[in-house]
Design a protein around this motif. Structure first.
Motif, PDB file in Angstrom:
ATOM      1  N   GLY A  43      -7.622   8.015  -7.029  1.00  0.00           N
ATOM      2  CA  GLY A  43      -6.626   9.012  -7.386  1.00  0.00           C
ATOM      3  C   GLY A  43      -5.731   9.453  -6.254  1.00  0.00           C
ATOM      4  O   GLY A  43      -5.018  10.447  -6.391  1.00  0.00           O
ATOM      5  N   VAL A  44      -5.752   8.709  -5.126  1.00  0.00           N
ATOM      6  CA  VAL A  44      -4.876   9.076  -4.011  1.00  0.00           C
ATOM      7  C   VAL A  44      -4.022   7.854  -3.663  1.00  0.00           C
ATOM      8  O   VAL A  44      -2.942   7.672  -4.225  1.00  0.00           O
ATOM      9  CB  VAL A  44      -5.674   9.574  -2.793  1.00  0.00           C
ATOM     10  N   TRP A  97       0.827  -1.199   0.000  1.00  0.00           N
ATOM     11  CA  TRP A  97       0.000   0.000   0.000  1.00  0.00           C
ATOM     12  C   TRP A  97       0.864   1.253   0.000  1.00  0.00           C
ATOM     13  O   TRP A  97       1.947   1.274   0.596  1.00  0.00           O
ATOM     14  CB  TRP A  97      -0.902  -0.028   1.239  1.00  0.00           C
ATOM     15  N   CYS A  98       0.376   2.292  -0.682  1.00  0.00           N
ATOM     16  CA  CYS A  98       1.111   3.554  -0.762  1.00  0.00           C
ATOM     17  C   CYS A  98       0.150   4.731  -0.627  1.00  0.00           C
ATOM     18  O   CYS A  98      -0.905   4.766  -1.279  1.00  0.00           O
ATOM     19  CB  CYS A  98       1.861   3.658  -2.088  1.00  0.00           C
ATOM     20  N   ASN A  99       0.536   5.695   0.186  1.00  0.00           N
ATOM     21  CA  ASN A  99      -0.180   6.962   0.294  1.00  0.00           C
ATOM     22  C   ASN A  99       0.772   8.076  -0.109  1.00  0.00           C
ATOM     23  O   ASN A  99       1.753   8.323   0.589  1.00  0.00           O
ATOM     24  CB  ASN A  99      -0.694   7.184   1.720  1.00  0.00           C
ATOM     25  N   PRO A 100       0.536   8.734  -1.238  1.00  0.00           N
ATOM     26  CA  PRO A 100       1.494   9.739  -1.721  1.00  0.00           C
ATOM     27  C   PRO A 100       1.405  11.037  -0.925  1.00  0.00           C
ATOM     28  O   PRO A 100       0.540  11.210  -0.072  1.00  0.00           O
ATOM     29  CB  PRO A 100       1.038   9.962  -3.164  1.00  0.00           C
ATOM     30  N   ILE A 101       2.304  11.942  -1.248  1.00  0.00           N
ATOM     31  CA  ILE A 101       2.270  13.264  -0.646  1.00  0.00           C
ATOM     32  C   ILE A 101       0.976  13.968  -1.077  1.00  0.00           C
ATOM     33  O   ILE A 101       0.581  13.872  -2.250  1.00  0.00           O
ATOM     34  CB  ILE A 101       3.506  14.078  -1.062  1.00  0.00           C
ATOM     35  N   HIS A 104      -0.177  15.454  -4.696  1.00  0.00           N
ATOM     36  CA  HIS A 104       0.620  14.917  -5.800  1.00  0.00           C
ATOM     37  C   HIS A 104      -0.258  14.064  -6.709  1.00  0.00           C
ATOM     38  O   HIS A 104      -0.798  13.052  -6.290  1.00  0.00           O
ATOM     39  CB  HIS A 104       1.799  14.093  -5.264  1.00  0.00           C
ATOM     40  N   ALA A 105      -0.353  14.498  -7.960  1.00  0.00           N
ATOM     41  CA  ALA A 105      -1.233  13.810  -8.897  1.00  0.00           C
ATOM     42  C   ALA A 105      -0.610  12.544  -9.472  1.00  0.00           C
ATOM     43  O   ALA A 105      -1.321  11.635  -9.890  1.00  0.00           O
ATOM     44  CB  ALA A 105      -1.614  14.763 -10.027  1.00  0.00           C
ATOM     45  N   THR A 106       0.697  12.508  -9.510  1.00  0.00           N
ATOM     46  CA  THR A 106       1.373  11.396 -10.170  1.00  0.00           C
ATOM     47  C   THR A 106       1.977  10.451  -9.144  1.00  0.00           C
ATOM     48  O   THR A 106       2.624  10.890  -8.188  1.00  0.00           O
ATOM     49  CB  THR A 106       2.476  11.921 -11.100  1.00  0.00           C
ATOM     50  N   LEU A 107       1.753   9.177  -9.343  1.00  0.00           N
ATOM     51  CA  LEU A 107       2.238   8.147  -8.426  1.00  0.00           C
ATOM     52  C   LEU A 107       2.944   7.074  -9.225  1.00  0.00           C
ATOM     53  O   LEU A 107       2.514   6.695 -10.323  1.00  0.00           O
ATOM     54  CB  LEU A 107       1.069   7.548  -7.634  1.00  0.00           C
ATOM     55  N   TYR A 108       4.061   6.593  -8.681  1.00  0.00           N
ATOM     56  CA  TYR A 108       4.913   5.610  -9.355  1.00  0.00           C
ATOM     57  C   TYR A 108       5.179   4.433  -8.405  1.00  0.00           C
ATOM     58  O   TYR A 108       5.359   4.632  -7.210  1.00  0.00           O
ATOM     59  CB  TYR A 108       6.270   6.217  -9.722  1.00  0.00           C
ATOM     60  N   TRP A 109       5.261   3.258  -8.985  1.00  0.00           N
ATOM     61  CA  TRP A 109       5.770   2.084  -8.270  1.00  0.00           C
ATOM     62  C   TRP A 109       7.064   1.643  -8.950  1.00  0.00           C
ATOM     63  O   TRP A 109       7.116   1.523 -10.185  1.00  0.00           O
ATOM     64  CB  TRP A 109       4.771   0.930  -8.307  1.00  0.00           C
ATOM     65  N   TYR A 110       8.079   1.413  -8.126  1.00  0.00           N
ATOM     66  CA  TYR A 110       9.371   0.949  -8.604  1.00  0.00           C
ATOM     67  C   TYR A 110       9.727  -0.372  -7.912  1.00  0.00           C
ATOM     68  O   TYR A 110       9.346  -0.616  -6.766  1.00  0.00           O
ATOM     69  CB  TYR A 110      10.477   1.952  -8.276  1.00  0.00           C
ATOM     70  N   GLN A 111      10.504  -1.160  -8.614  1.00  0.00           N
ATOM     71  CA  GLN A 111      11.110  -2.353  -8.024  1.00  0.00           C
ATOM     72  C   GLN A 111      12.615  -2.114  -7.937  1.00  0.00           C
ATOM     73  O   GLN A 111      13.238  -1.711  -8.930  1.00  0.00           O
ATOM     74  CB  GLN A 111      10.840  -3.585  -8.895  1.00  0.00           C
ATOM     75  N   GLN A 112      13.178  -2.335  -6.755  1.00  0.00           N
ATOM     76  CA  GLN A 112      14.624  -2.175  -6.593  1.00  0.00           C
ATOM     77  C   GLN A 112      15.222  -3.485  -6.087  1.00  0.00           C
ATOM     78  O   GLN A 112      15.047  -3.861  -4.930  1.00  0.00           O
ATOM     79  CB  GLN A 112      14.966  -1.041  -5.632  1.00  0.00           C
ATOM     80  N   ILE A 113      15.932  -4.148  -6.984  1.00  0.00           N
ATOM     81  CA  ILE A 113      16.636  -5.380  -6.622  1.00  0.00           C
ATOM     82  C   ILE A 113      17.957  -4.993  -5.961  1.00  0.00           C
ATOM     83  O   ILE A 113      18.564  -3.974  -6.315  1.00  0.00           O
ATOM     84  CB  ILE A 113      16.848  -6.248  -7.869  1.00  0.00           C
ATOM     85  N   PHE A 120       0.968   6.245 -12.509  1.00  0.00           N
ATOM     86  CA  PHE A 120      -0.417   6.726 -12.538  1.00  0.00           C
ATOM     87  C   PHE A 120      -0.449   8.249 -12.608  1.00  0.00           C
ATOM     88  O   PHE A 120       0.360   8.929 -11.988  1.00  0.00           O
ATOM     89  CB  PHE A 120      -1.165   6.326 -11.250  1.00  0.00           C
ATOM     90  N   GLN A 121      -1.394   8.754 -13.346  1.00  0.00           N
ATOM     91  CA  GLN A 121      -1.718  10.168 -13.310  1.00  0.00           C
ATOM     92  C   GLN A 121      -3.156  10.230 -12.801  1.00  0.00           C
ATOM     93  O   GLN A 121      -4.078   9.788 -13.480  1.00  0.00           O
ATOM     94  CB  GLN A 121      -1.602  10.800 -14.698  1.00  0.00           C
ATOM     95  N   ASN A 122      -3.321  10.765 -11.583  1.00  0.00           N
ATOM     96  CA  ASN A 122      -4.612  10.662 -10.871  1.00  0.00           C
ATOM     97  C   ASN A 122      -4.983   9.182 -10.790  1.00  0.00           C
ATOM     98  O   ASN A 122      -4.206   8.399 -10.282  1.00  0.00           O
ATOM     99  CB  ASN A 122      -5.656  11.546 -11.530  1.00  0.00           C
ATOM    100  N   ASN A 123      -6.109   8.750 -11.307  1.00  0.00           N
ATOM    101  CA  ASN A 123      -6.453   7.338 -11.183  1.00  0.00           C
ATOM    102  C   ASN A 123      -6.265   6.564 -12.480  1.00  0.00           C
ATOM    103  O   ASN A 123      -6.687   5.418 -12.596  1.00  0.00           O
ATOM    104  CB  ASN A 123      -7.872   7.177 -10.655  1.00  0.00           C
TER     105      ASN A 123
END
Lengths: 115, 115
Positions: A72-73, A22-26, A29-38, A49-52
């Motif tokens: 969108g959040v 789960w993620c709650n952005p600032i 902030h309209a744009t949300l990203y998920w990253y994978q870091q190995i 995502f841009q909004n929803n």
């Protein structure tokens, strides 16, 4: 201002099980990203995502990964079924707008271990 | 030096000395660059950014230099302190039409500050 919040901080599961992050952005902030870091590598974008709405999911393994941002959040990222190679830190980031040159702000991530 | 694609794993400096972390990028269309600092167990933390219409930008104890001719980016940290020990990532953002602007990260440089 409060930063990007992520939970859980750690998760250990067996292969073939499912998991959700789960993620709650600032706020605002309209744009949300998920990253994978190995381990030992830089973050790799999974989905944006841009909004929803999904802007870019070209690097998301859609046979096992899914993500949504219904209102969108907040956002959730799910893996089902998990594979050993999914062991990584999953980072969420947000930014005000995607097109302007704005830095992305990251949460502290969820560390996923697959047994 | 580090590049988006190659990496220089470690850099050790004496406390009080200046540090220089290098990054080579390959895409001439990249128009925005960011340096992030990542401490163990935490998400990447924004340090400084620079747009491609600039050659230099200064922050508090940090300076980023951009050489578009040779596609090279560097981060200079003045009077390096023990708290600067971390992995440093450069990230490039390729301009595109529409709303999808993807950040591509290098593999990172581990900076160790020696007493």
């Amino acid at each position: 201002e409060a930063g990007v919040a992520q939970s859980p901080r750690y998760k250990i599961i067996e292969k073939r099980q499912s998991v959700a992050f789960w993620c709650n952005p600032i706020s605002g902030h309209a744009t949300l990203y998920w990253y994978q870091q190995i381990l030992g590598q830089g973050p790799k974008l999974l989905i944006q995502f841009q909004n929803n709405g999904v802007v870019d999911d070209s690097q998301l393994p859609k046979d096992r990964f899914s993500a949504e941002r219904l209102k969108g959040v907040d956002s959730t990222l799910k893996i089902q079924p998990a594979k050993l190679e999914d062991s990584a830190v999953y980072l969420c980031a947000s930014s005000l707008v995607p097109v302007a040159r704005q830095p992305q702000h990251f949460g502290d991530g969820t560390r996923l271990s697959i047994l | 030096g580090e590049s988006v694609g190659l990496h220089l794993p470690t850099l050790s400096v004496q406390e009080g000395d200046n540090s220089i972390i290098n990054c080579a990028y390959s895409n001439s269309a990249s128009d925005y660059f960011i340096w992030y600092k990542q401490e163990s167990g935490k998400g990447p933390q924004f340090i400084i950014d620079i747009r491609s219409n600039m050659d230099k930008r200064q922050g508090q104890r940090v300076t980023v230099l951009l050489n578009k001719t040779v596609k090279h980016l560097s981060l200079q940290i003045a009077a390096t302190q023990p708290g600067d020990s971390a992995v440093y990532f450069c990230a490039e953002n390729i301009g595109s039409s529409g709303s999808a602007r993807q950040l591509t990260f290098g593999s990172g440089t581990q900076l160790t500050v020696l007493p």
